[in-house]
Design an enzyme around this catalytic site. Sequence first.
Site, PDB file in Angstrom:
ATOM      1  N   ALA A 258       3.147   5.964  -2.612  1.00 50.19           N
ATOM      2  CA  ALA A 258       4.494   6.662  -2.862  1.00 50.19           C
ATOM      3  C   ALA A 258       4.473   6.915  -4.289  1.00 50.19           C
ATOM      4  CB  ALA A 258       5.671   6.157  -2.493  1.00 50.19           C
TER       5      ALA A 258
ATOM      6  N   GLY B 187       0.893  -1.011   0.012  1.00 46.81           N
ATOM      7  CA  GLY B 187      -0.104   0.052  -0.066  1.00 46.81           C
ATOM      8  C   GLY B 187       0.819   1.140  -0.124  1.00 46.81           C
ATOM      9  N   CYS B 188       1.779   1.269   0.793  1.00 51.30           N
ATOM     10  CA  CYS B 188       2.702   2.457   0.903  1.00 51.30           C
ATOM     11  C   CYS B 188       3.588   2.765  -0.335  1.00 51.30           C
ATOM     12  CB  CYS B 188       3.633   2.255   2.090  1.00 51.30           C
ATOM     13  SG  CYS B 188       2.820   2.081   3.568  1.00 51.30           S
ATOM     14  N   THR B 189       3.862   1.659  -1.164  1.00 49.81           N
ATOM     15  CA  THR B 189       4.551   1.541  -2.571  1.00 49.81           C
ATOM     16  C   THR B 189       3.613   2.479  -3.300  1.00 49.81           C
ATOM     17  OG1 THR B 189       5.918  -0.251  -2.028  1.00 49.81           O
ATOM     18  CG2 THR B 189       5.592   0.269  -4.227  1.00 49.81           C
TER      19      THR B 189
END
Length: 155
Positions: free
Chosen positions: A51, A46-48
């Site tokens: 970003a 999710g964070c990838t």
Amino acid sequence: MSERLSIGDAAPDFTLPDADGNDVSLADLRGKNVIVYFYPAAMTPGCTKQACDFRDSLDSLAAAGYAVLGVSPDKPAKLAKFRERDGVTFPLLSDPDKEVLSAYGAFGEKTMYGKKVTGVIRSTFVIAPDGKIAVAQYNVKATGHVAKLRRDLGL
């Protein structure tokens, strides 16, 4: 549980190390629109996605006068790997003590997979040139968030 910020509140100032260990201060960006987003952990799916969405929108955000800063509890070395692996072109800042996360109300109790846990609350703030909160969004979704933020900002 940390206090949540609202539109019009003064954005808490901070100085945090980036992926290279260089200090980045919010005060140095006064006079600009700054998007500060808080995410749980570098190199997770999710964070990838989030970003990469910011990375892919960076040119149009910059053209509209917005700088972007990503903040997580990860150490600079992990942020450097994340930046290199995914070609992140904006500063990723390290807040291992979670002081800035807490100051923005982005660390505390949340529900994850139906359970109450304490952790990073995925949140995004737009800080106006005068240092006040212009947008405060808590519990944002990793996928589609940047597109929604762009719509909210009229970009």
